[in-house]
Design a protein around this motif. Structure first.
Motif, PDB file in Angstrom:
ATOM      1  N   VAL A   9      31.857-154.169  -9.226  1.00 32.82           N
ATOM      2  CA  VAL A   9      30.873-153.308  -9.891  1.00 32.82           C
ATOM      3  C   VAL A   9      30.515-153.866 -11.271  1.00 32.82           C
ATOM      4  N   GLU A  10      31.528-154.309 -12.016  1.00 34.25           N
ATOM      5  CA  GLU A  10      31.260-154.876 -13.338  1.00 34.25           C
ATOM      6  C   GLU A  10      30.357-156.101 -13.236  1.00 34.25           C
ATOM      7  N   ARG A  11      30.615-156.983 -12.255  1.00 33.37           N
ATOM      8  CA  ARG A  11      29.773-158.174 -12.086  1.00 33.37           C
ATOM      9  C   ARG A  11      28.330-157.795 -11.807  1.00 33.37           C
ATOM     10  N   ASN A  12      28.128-156.779 -10.983  1.00 35.08           N
ATOM     11  CA  ASN A  12      26.761-156.378 -10.649  1.00 35.08           C
ATOM     12  C   ASN A  12      26.080-155.634 -11.794  1.00 35.08           C
ATOM     13  N   LEU A  13      26.851-154.907 -12.602  1.00 34.77           N
ATOM     14  CA  LEU A  13      26.265-154.285 -13.791  1.00 34.77           C
ATOM     15  C   LEU A  13      25.779-155.357 -14.771  1.00 34.77           C
ATOM     16  N   GLU A  14      26.555-156.429 -14.915  1.00 34.65           N
ATOM     17  CA  GLU A  14      26.118-157.532 -15.772  1.00 34.65           C
ATOM     18  C   GLU A  14      24.874-158.196 -15.193  1.00 34.65           C
ATOM     19  N   LEU A  15      24.803-158.294 -13.866  1.00 36.40           N
ATOM     20  CA  LEU A  15      23.613-158.860 -13.225  1.00 36.40           C
ATOM     21  C   LEU A  15      22.389-158.000 -13.503  1.00 36.40           C
ATOM     22  N   LEU A  16      22.544-156.677 -13.502  1.00 33.34           N
ATOM     23  CA  LEU A  16      21.428-155.796 -13.842  1.00 33.34           C
ATOM     24  C   LEU A  16      20.914-156.091 -15.250  1.00 33.34           C
ATOM     25  N   ASP A  17      21.836-156.310 -16.179  1.00 34.88           N
ATOM     26  CA  ASP A  17      21.421-156.650 -17.547  1.00 34.88           C
ATOM     27  C   ASP A  17      20.657-157.966 -17.582  1.00 34.88           C
ATOM     28  N   VAL A 148      29.760-161.652 -22.883  1.00 36.66           N
ATOM     29  CA  VAL A 148      29.320-160.822 -21.754  1.00 36.66           C
ATOM     30  C   VAL A 148      28.263-161.513 -20.905  1.00 36.66           C
ATOM     31  N   ALA A 149      27.391-162.281 -21.532  1.00 36.75           N
ATOM     32  CA  ALA A 149      26.275-162.890 -20.802  1.00 36.75           C
ATOM     33  C   ALA A 149      26.120-164.360 -21.169  1.00 36.75           C
ATOM     34  N   PRO A 150      27.128-165.186 -20.873  1.00 32.92           N
ATOM     35  CA  PRO A 150      27.000-166.614 -21.179  1.00 32.92           C
ATOM     36  C   PRO A 150      25.870-167.238 -20.371  1.00 32.92           C
ATOM     37  N   GLY A 151      25.094-168.096 -21.026  1.00 34.33           N
ATOM     38  CA  GLY A 151      23.993-168.764 -20.349  1.00 34.33           C
ATOM     39  C   GLY A 151      22.731-167.944 -20.239  1.00 34.33           C
ATOM     40  N   VAL A 152      22.734-166.707 -20.770  1.00 39.43           N
ATOM     41  CA  VAL A 152      21.583-165.817 -20.663  1.00 39.43           C
ATOM     42  C   VAL A 152      20.997-165.558 -22.044  1.00 39.43           C
ATOM     43  N   SER A 153      19.807-166.054 -22.289  1.00 38.12           N
ATOM     44  CA  SER A 153      19.137-165.782 -23.560  1.00 38.12           C
ATOM     45  C   SER A 153      18.801-164.303 -23.658  1.00 38.12           C
ATOM     46  N   ASN A 154      18.995-163.711 -24.839  1.00 37.05           N
ATOM     47  CA  ASN A 154      18.752-162.281 -25.067  1.00 37.05           C
ATOM     48  C   ASN A 154      19.645-161.401 -24.184  1.00 37.05           C
ATOM     49  N   GLY A 155      20.823-161.888 -23.873  1.00 35.68           N
ATOM     50  CA  GLY A 155      21.717-161.126 -23.004  1.00 35.68           C
ATOM     51  C   GLY A 155      22.245-159.853 -23.617  1.00 35.68           C
ATOM     52  N   ALA A 156      22.165-159.727 -24.957  1.00 33.25           N
ATOM     53  CA  ALA A 156      22.654-158.517 -25.621  1.00 33.25           C
ATOM     54  C   ALA A 156      21.582-157.445 -25.744  1.00 33.25           C
ATOM     55  N   HIS A 157      20.311-157.839 -25.751  1.00 33.27           N
ATOM     56  CA  HIS A 157      19.191-156.899 -25.926  1.00 33.27           C
ATOM     57  C   HIS A 157      19.221-156.198 -27.279  1.00 33.27           C
ATOM     58  N   HIS A 158      20.025-156.670 -28.196  1.00 34.48           N
ATOM     59  CA  HIS A 158      20.021-156.198 -29.578  1.00 34.48           C
ATOM     60  C   HIS A 158      20.515-157.348 -30.447  1.00 34.48           C
ATOM     61  N   VAL A 159      20.258-157.271 -31.732  1.00 35.26           N
ATOM     62  CA  VAL A 159      20.507-158.400 -32.625  1.00 35.26           C
ATOM     63  C   VAL A 159      21.908-158.329 -33.220  1.00 35.26           C
ATOM     64  N   HIS A 160      22.546-159.500 -33.320  1.00 38.94           N
ATOM     65  CA  HIS A 160      23.879-159.595 -33.905  1.00 38.94           C
ATOM     66  C   HIS A 160      23.845-160.311 -35.253  1.00 38.94           C
ATOM     67  N   ASP A 161      24.720-159.881 -36.155  1.00 41.87           N
ATOM     68  CA  ASP A 161      25.102-160.624 -37.350  1.00 41.87           C
ATOM     69  C   ASP A 161      26.259-161.549 -36.959  1.00 41.87           C
ATOM     70  N   TYR A 162      26.325-162.726 -37.582  1.00 40.82           N
ATOM     71  CA  TYR A 162      27.426-163.655 -37.321  1.00 40.82           C
ATOM     72  C   TYR A 162      28.038-164.141 -38.623  1.00 40.82           C
ATOM     73  N   VAL A 163      29.350-164.257 -38.647  1.00 39.63           N
ATOM     74  CA  VAL A 163      30.047-165.012 -39.696  1.00 39.63           C
ATOM     75  C   VAL A 163      31.101-165.873 -39.003  1.00 39.63           C
ATOM     76  N   GLY A 164      31.598-166.852 -39.758  1.00 39.38           N
ATOM     77  CA  GLY A 164      32.547-167.774 -39.159  1.00 39.38           C
ATOM     78  C   GLY A 164      31.812-168.955 -38.567  1.00 39.38           C
ATOM     79  N   ASN A 165      32.010-169.190 -37.274  1.00 41.38           N
ATOM     80  CA  ASN A 165      31.411-170.329 -36.595  1.00 41.38           C
ATOM     81  C   ASN A 165      29.902-170.378 -36.827  1.00 41.38           C
ATOM     82  N   LYS A 166      29.381-171.561 -37.175  1.00 38.38           N
ATOM     83  CA  LYS A 166      27.995-171.662 -37.626  1.00 38.38           C
ATOM     84  C   LYS A 166      26.962-171.745 -36.512  1.00 38.38           C
TER      85      LYS A 166
END
Length: 390
Positions: A9-17, A148-166
């Protein structure tokens, strides 16, 4: 959900995203093309067919060990659900009817104290190790999620802040992360990222972009005034090193509809953090006080896996006494504290998925440990010996 069906179920929910993300990209790339029925026939119709097949697999998976849920196929169809570019959605503020509203905010001075101190045993590891990584002054933002969505552009559907790794995005791998420089002064290459907070009274530069305004995340991105990253010990014993490339997600970006099982949001104000922590409400802070988002990650590790199918099962929280479950080991507890000077309520909100109402309970944080083994050993030594370093 039956335990036997959870992974499928989790795999298919990620596929829906991923299916929805791909449709969103096509909408952006083909804007202005085709006739009046182009979007429905070329994008939304095929999307509904794909979603229907995926939802059917979810139904079958659950039905193998429990009664099949009914009516799920009614969730297959999607509509745009957005105002036309350049127009204002209906409702209160720039977030439109997708929240938050004034009812989602509470005067913190009127909330009864709800914070309890954790008791330590004689063998507790009382030290702390700090990574100073800045506040994302470089403006590293994207709407990807490499966990959660490796290899998928815009996989989060919202914007993240990042620190640490550049450089962290949907193309990141263990190898690419370990080759990157870092914003952390101690050489910590770990990836620390979280959904941005926005001033919804102002228009942001991504007002029509995927991950931003095109998916309901409207407003100017607020930069935290401070970001504090600290690794702490266990109240009942010593900790062992985290494995390199361990991935942890704390909180649930869909807690508004999923329920509170995996929610781990903590909102407060400077001067109130040791007294009041809010989960499902944003705080209204008194004059001179700032909004604080804090996160305490899972600190029990299964001893073998750096990730899991649901991105949760390989790590866990200790019990109420601070003990890890059988088979799990205590690792340094990552805590993060983000401080903001926000506009007056209700004019700020955390980025999130559509349908989550930008509710405070959906706040979450992501982490990929890319510390060198040497630096991790230093952190463990500091924590277990009761020292404070970083």
């Amino acid at each position: 959900m039956p335990r036997q069906a959870q992974d499928e179920v989790e795999r298919n929910l990620e596929l829906l995203d991923r299916q929805t993300a791909e449709a969103g990209r096509r909408l952006a790339e083909t804007r202005g093309q085709g006739g009046p029925d182009f979007v429905q026939n070329a994008i939304l119709g095929p999307l509904a067919d794909k979603r229907k097949a995926t939802i059917e697999r979810i139904t079958i998976a659950i039905g193998r060990s429990a009664a099949e849920p009914t009516g799920l196929d009614g969730l297959a169809a999607c509509d745009l659900g957005l105002a036309a570019p350049g127009t204002q959605p209906s409702g209160t503020g720039q977030q439109g009817n997708d929240g938050p509203t004034a009812a989602d905010f509470v005067d913190i001075t009127k909330v009864a104290p709800n914070v309890r101190a954790v008791r330590r045993t004689a063998g507790a590891s009382t030290g702390a190790f700090t990574s100073r990584c800045g506040t994302n002054e470089r403006g590293q933002h994207n709407s990807d999620n490499d966990i959660v969505a490796p290899g998928v552009s815009n996989g989060a559907h919202h914007v993240h802040d990042y620190v640490g790794n550049k450089k962290v995005d949907f193309n990141s791998t263990n190898e690419s992360l370990s080759a990157q420089r870092t914003t952390c002064t101690n050489g910590d290459q770990s990836a620390y990222y979280w959904p941005v907070l926005r001033d919804t009274s102002r228009r942001g530069p991504d007002a029509n972009a995927l991950g931003g305004g095109a998916e309901g995340n409207r407003g100017a991105i607020l930069v935290p005034s401070t970001v504090t990253i600290t690794y702490q010990g266990s109240p009942t014993g010593k900790v062992v090193a985290m494995p390199r490339f361990l991935r942890i997600i704390t909180g649930d970006a869909k807690a508004f509809t999923n329920g509170t099982k995996n929610a781990n949001a903590h909102w407060s104000c400077t001067g109130f953090e040791n007294k009041v922590q809010l989960t499902g409400k944003y705080p209204i802070c008194p004059r001179g006080s700032k909004v604080v988002r804090s996160f305490a990650f899972q600190s029990c590790w299964d001893g073998s896996n750096t990730d899991s199918a649901d991105h949760r099962s390989h790590v866990a929280f200790p019990d109420a006494r601070g003990n890890c479950a059988e088979g799990f080991k205590a690792v340094p507890r990552l805590t993060m504290r983000l401080v903001y000077k926000t506009p007056a309520a209700p004019n700020f909100a955390v980025d999130g998925f559509q349908g989550q109402q930008h509710n405070a309970i959906t706040d979450h944080n992501d982490f990929i440990n890319v510390m060198s083994d040497r630096l991790m050993r230093q952190a463990v030594s500091c924590i277990n010996s009761g020292r404070r370093c970083g």
